[in-house]
Design an enzyme around this catalytic site. Sequence first.
Site, PDB file in Angstrom:
ATOM      1  N   HIS A  18      -4.300  34.634 -28.003  1.00 14.10           N
ATOM      2  CA  HIS A  18      -5.113  35.821 -27.724  1.00 14.10           C
ATOM      3  C   HIS A  18      -6.368  35.483 -26.906  1.00 14.10           C
ATOM      4  CE1 HIS A  18      -2.926  37.916 -31.279  1.00 14.10           C
ATOM      5  NE2 HIS A  18      -2.277  38.048 -30.145  1.00 14.10           N
ATOM      6  N   HIS A  41       7.189  41.821 -26.573  1.00 13.49           N
ATOM      7  CA  HIS A  41       7.380  41.665 -28.024  1.00 13.49           C
ATOM      8  C   HIS A  41       6.052  42.025 -28.674  1.00 13.49           C
ATOM      9  CE1 HIS A  41      10.602  39.245 -26.319  1.00 13.49           C
ATOM     10  NE2 HIS A  41      11.203  39.205 -27.492  1.00 13.49           N
ATOM     11  N   SER A 102      -1.698  41.643 -29.661  1.00 10.66           N
ATOM     12  CA  SER A 102      -1.804  41.677 -28.194  1.00 10.66           C
ATOM     13  C   SER A 102      -1.940  43.112 -27.654  1.00 10.66           C
ATOM     14  CB  SER A 102      -0.631  40.938 -27.548  1.00 10.66           C
ATOM     15  OG  SER A 102       0.597  41.280 -28.144  1.00 10.66           O
ATOM     16  N   GLU A 120       8.950  47.022 -28.484  1.00 13.23           N
ATOM     17  CA  GLU A 120       9.068  46.483 -29.840  1.00 13.23           C
ATOM     18  C   GLU A 120      10.423  46.931 -30.390  1.00 13.23           C
ATOM     19  OE1 GLU A 120       7.479  44.319 -32.087  1.00 13.23           O
ATOM     20  OE2 GLU A 120       9.258  44.866 -33.213  1.00 13.23           O
ATOM     21  N   GLY A 146      12.794  43.819 -25.492  1.00 16.48           N
ATOM     22  CA  GLY A 146      11.872  43.554 -24.392  1.00 16.48           C
ATOM     23  C   GLY A 146      12.518  42.773 -23.254  1.00 16.48           C
ATOM     24  N   ASP A 166       6.214  37.062 -26.097  1.00 13.76           N
ATOM     25  CA  ASP A 166       5.781  36.411 -27.342  1.00 13.76           C
ATOM     26  C   ASP A 166       6.824  36.665 -28.442  1.00 13.76           C
ATOM     27  OD1 ASP A 166       4.273  35.365 -29.425  1.00 13.76           O
ATOM     28  OD2 ASP A 166       2.987  37.134 -29.594  1.00 13.76           O
TER      29      ASP A 166
HETATM   30  C1  LIG Z   1       5.296  37.208 -32.570  1.00 17.84           C
HETATM   31  S1  LIG Z   1       5.492  38.898 -32.856  1.00 17.84           S
HETATM   32  C2  LIG Z   1       4.534  39.630 -31.611  1.00 17.84           C
HETATM   33  C3  LIG Z   1       3.073  39.538 -31.796  1.00 17.84           C
HETATM   34  C4  LIG Z   1       2.271  40.219 -30.723  1.00 17.84           C
HETATM   35  N1  LIG Z   1       2.721  39.857 -29.387  1.00 17.84           N
HETATM   36  C5  LIG Z   1       0.804  39.868 -30.862  1.00 17.84           C
HETATM   37  O1  LIG Z   1       0.356  38.890 -30.239  1.00 17.84           O
HETATM   38  O2  LIG Z   1       0.115  40.572 -31.578  1.00 17.84           O
HETATM   39  C6  LIG Z   1       7.106  39.216 -32.258  1.00 17.84           C
HETATM   40  C7  LIG Z   1       7.535  40.675 -32.346  1.00 17.84           C
HETATM   41  O3  LIG Z   1       8.715  40.843 -31.564  1.00 17.84           O
HETATM   42  C8  LIG Z   1       9.581  41.777 -32.196  1.00 17.84           C
HETATM   43  N2  LIG Z   1      10.899  41.531 -31.612  1.00 17.84           N
HETATM   44  C9  LIG Z   1      11.858  40.649 -31.983  1.00 17.84           C
HETATM   45  N3  LIG Z   1      12.855  40.615 -31.083  1.00 17.84           N
HETATM   46  C10 LIG Z   1      12.527  41.500 -30.103  1.00 17.84           C
HETATM   47  C11 LIG Z   1      13.121  41.902 -28.866  1.00 17.84           C
HETATM   48  N4  LIG Z   1      14.275  41.345 -28.461  1.00 17.84           N
HETATM   49  N5  LIG Z   1      12.488  42.811 -28.107  1.00 17.84           N
HETATM   50  C12 LIG Z   1      11.303  43.358 -28.508  1.00 17.84           C
HETATM   51  N6  LIG Z   1      10.692  43.034 -29.655  1.00 17.84           N
HETATM   52  C13 LIG Z   1      11.280  42.094 -30.437  1.00 17.84           C
HETATM   53  C14 LIG Z   1       9.389  41.488 -33.658  1.00 17.84           C
HETATM   54  O4  LIG Z   1       9.748  42.610 -34.436  1.00 17.84           O
HETATM   55  C15 LIG Z   1       7.899  41.150 -33.737  1.00 17.84           C
HETATM   56  O5  LIG Z   1       7.154  42.304 -34.011  1.00 17.84           O
END
Ligand SMILES: C[S@@+](CC[C@H](N)C(=O)[O-])C[C@H]1O[C@@H](n2cnc3c(N)ncnc32)[C@H](O)[C@@H]1O
Length: 297
Positions: A18, A41, A102, A120, A146, A166
């Site tokens: 971040h 993500h 994020s 998401e 994503g 991410d």
């Molecule tokens: C590490 S977290 C993201 C944290 C966020 N980027 C942050 O920094 O606050 C990963 C997220 O991706 C989601 N996720 C998993 N596979 C995904 C996909 N193929 N496409 C979009 N979201 C996905 C999960 O549900 C989770 O909420």
Amino acid sequence: MNYRHAFHAGNFADVLKHLVLAQCLEHLGKKAKPYRVIDTHAGVGVYDLTGDEARRSPEWKEGIGRLLKTTAPAELDDALNPYLDVIRAMNDGDALTAYPGSPEIAARLARQDDRIHLCELHKDDSVTLDRRYARDARVKVQAMDGYRALPGLVPPREKRGLVIIDPPFEHRDEMAFMAQAAKSALERWPTGTFIFWRPLKDLWAQERFDVGLAEWLIADQGLEGEKLLRADMWVRELSEEGPLAGAGVVVVNPPFQLEERLLKLLPWLTDLLAQDDGAGWRLDGCITDDSLMVDEF
Ligand SMILES: C[S@@+](CC[C@H](N)C(=O)[O-])C[C@H]1O[C@@H](n2cnc3c(N)ncnc32)[C@H](O)[C@@H]1O
């Protein structure tokens, strides 16, 4: 999909990721022309540090908790403030109860004409996200994979901006998925800033991602070496087993000054967040097979 970011929000890995994100957004905001953020993500946007998940897994105490309790040297203000100002604006006084994901960092740093596209895949999380930003006309939430959405989102109309990828790394081939998405998006939008987060766990897969991406960008796409940066930090001796000990980002087309700022910040931050003597960091402006972690320290 079992991963819930609420168990990890604000930990050392979030802090580094971040900090880099906020730096990149601050830089984009320096020009009057609007930009777009694409977060593949996204998570839920804001995390309640008094909530059940954070209480059961208070990783934030060893991350943002330690950072907010200390007084950093003034020479680190430029690197820390874009990120810390967002956190301070969300919390009253010294009490830390809310941590920005994020999407929230983007929403707080973006201007009126900037746009934010959030993907998401988790159903409940995408509903939470959608509700959170329903009244913010700058933000669009897409309940979709994503990786699948990304090719259709780049280049954005604004032609300036940032993609953050991410993923949760639940799948053993996640590094390969991310590499594939990186290549197809960078072919479409070679001038965008891209932030790729990856854990330092399966070091072979991570190194293959970093070096493979760098070689492809430089040899096949003609990218200049200085348009690549990787920043990693580990708070304990790295291990493939057990809780995450290290993580970081590869940034393509990083803003001017990011490397210089991180070079000052990383040694200090690593000392602050270290959990044992095995802590360390690395910052590479040029990613090659030779820039292995052991060479750095
Ligand atoms: C590490 S977290 C993201 C944290 C966020 N980027 C942050 O920094 O606050 C990963 C997220 O991706 C989601 N996720 C998993 N596979 C995904 C996909 N193929 N496409 C979009 N979201 C996905 C999960 O549900 C989770 O909420």
